[in-house]
Motif scaffolding. Sequence first.
Motif, mmCIF file in Angstrom:
data_model
loop_
_atom_site.group_PDB
_atom_site.id
_atom_site.type_symbol
_atom_site.label_atom_id
_atom_site.label_comp_id
_atom_site.label_asym_id
_atom_site.label_seq_id
_atom_site.Cartn_x
_atom_site.Cartn_y
_atom_site.Cartn_z
ATOM 1 N N ILE A 1 -20.339 34.984 21.086
ATOM 2 C CA ILE A 1 -19.770 34.795 19.754
ATOM 3 C C ILE A 1 -18.376 34.206 19.943
ATOM 4 O O ILE A 1 -17.551 34.762 20.675
ATOM 5 N N LEU A 2 -18.117 33.102 19.299
ATOM 6 C CA LEU A 2 -16.838 32.411 19.468
ATOM 7 C C LEU A 2 -15.779 33.072 18.602
ATOM 8 O O LEU A 2 -15.984 33.288 17.406
ATOM 9 N N ASP A 3 -14.677 33.411 19.204
ATOM 10 C CA ASP A 3 -13.578 34.091 18.530
ATOM 11 C C ASP A 3 -12.545 33.048 18.121
ATOM 12 O O ASP A 3 -11.651 32.707 18.884
ATOM 13 N N GLU A 4 -12.715 32.527 16.924
ATOM 14 C CA GLU A 4 -11.812 31.510 16.402
ATOM 15 C C GLU A 4 -11.416 31.885 14.985
ATOM 16 O O GLU A 4 -12.149 32.570 14.287
ATOM 17 N N ARG A 5 -10.291 31.400 14.590
ATOM 18 C CA ARG A 5 -9.934 31.545 13.174
ATOM 19 C C ARG A 5 -10.839 30.609 12.383
ATOM 20 O O ARG A 5 -11.153 29.518 12.823
ATOM 21 N N PHE A 6 -11.243 31.055 11.227
ATOM 22 C CA PHE A 6 -12.118 30.219 10.405
ATOM 23 C C PHE A 6 -11.378 28.979 9.951
ATOM 24 O O PHE A 6 -10.265 29.045 9.455
ATOM 25 N N GLU A 7 -12.041 27.847 10.142
ATOM 26 C CA GLU A 7 -11.457 26.577 9.739
ATOM 27 C C GLU A 7 -11.931 26.152 8.356
ATOM 28 O O GLU A 7 -11.423 25.208 7.793
ATOM 29 N N LEU A 8 -12.910 26.860 7.833
ATOM 30 C CA LEU A 8 -13.415 26.527 6.504
ATOM 31 C C LEU A 8 -12.439 27.022 5.445
ATOM 32 O O LEU A 8 -11.611 27.891 5.694
ATOM 33 N N GLU A 9 -12.563 26.485 4.268
ATOM 34 C CA GLU A 9 -11.686 26.896 3.175
ATOM 35 C C GLU A 9 -11.916 28.352 2.783
ATOM 36 O O GLU A 9 -10.997 29.046 2.377
ATOM 37 N N GLU A 10 -13.162 28.813 2.909
ATOM 38 C CA GLU A 10 -13.455 30.188 2.564
ATOM 39 C C GLU A 10 -12.801 31.118 3.594
ATOM 40 O O GLU A 10 -12.704 30.792 4.761
ATOM 41 N N SER A 11 -12.354 32.267 3.163
ATOM 42 C CA SER A 11 -11.712 33.195 4.092
ATOM 43 C C SER A 11 -12.731 33.990 4.899
ATOM 44 O O SER A 11 -12.397 34.579 5.916
ATOM 45 N N ILE B 1 -19.790 28.878 15.603
ATOM 46 C CA ILE B 1 -20.119 30.299 15.481
ATOM 47 C C ILE B 1 -20.361 30.923 16.857
ATOM 48 O O ILE B 1 -19.800 31.954 17.181
ATOM 49 N N CYS B 2 -21.229 30.295 17.642
ATOM 50 C CA CYS B 2 -21.619 30.906 18.906
ATOM 51 C C CYS B 2 -22.167 29.855 19.859
ATOM 52 O O CYS B 2 -22.457 28.730 19.466
ATOM 53 N N GLN B 3 -22.292 30.263 21.126
ATOM 54 C CA GLN B 3 -22.957 29.459 22.131
ATOM 55 C C GLN B 3 -24.045 30.309 22.760
ATOM 56 O O GLN B 3 -23.884 31.521 22.923
ATOM 57 N N LEU B 4 -25.162 29.664 23.099
ATOM 58 C CA LEU B 4 -26.267 30.336 23.766
ATOM 59 C C LEU B 4 -26.417 29.746 25.154
ATOM 60 O O LEU B 4 -26.318 28.528 25.329
ATOM 61 N N PHE B 5 -26.626 30.630 26.134
ATOM 62 C CA PHE B 5 -26.768 30.230 27.525
ATOM 63 C C PHE B 5 -28.062 30.805 28.083
ATOM 64 O O PHE B 5 -28.369 31.966 27.860
ATOM 65 N N ARG B 6 -28.779 29.997 28.836
ATOM 66 C CA ARG B 6 -30.007 30.454 29.478
ATOM 67 C C ARG B 6 -29.661 31.075 30.826
ATOM 68 O O ARG B 6 -28.936 30.483 31.625
#
Length: 83
Positions: free
Chosen positions: A44-54, A28-33
């Motif tokens: 926020i990570l911009d990826e296509r969803f890999e889960l079965e749900e759309s 979903i995301c990465q947090l950086f200090r």
Amino acid sequence: MKDFRIEFLTHEGYAFLAAEIAYREQRICQLFRRVEDDGIDIEILDERFELEESVLRFPLDDFLAVLDRTKAELLALRLDGMT
């Protein structure tokens, strides 16, 4: 919060660890200090969803809790001292 995973990562050139949050293995995301003011940036990570749900859908309270937990842990950790 059982479906969330927090993984701490190292990034070359950074004094602090970063953290990645995933939901059911979907990143979903990465947090950086931020070094200059001890704040936290979120990417926020911009990826296509890999889960079965759309649509990636999860309880907001769980997500806020995992964000708070991750923030607290990042602020407590350093790469060079690991304290």
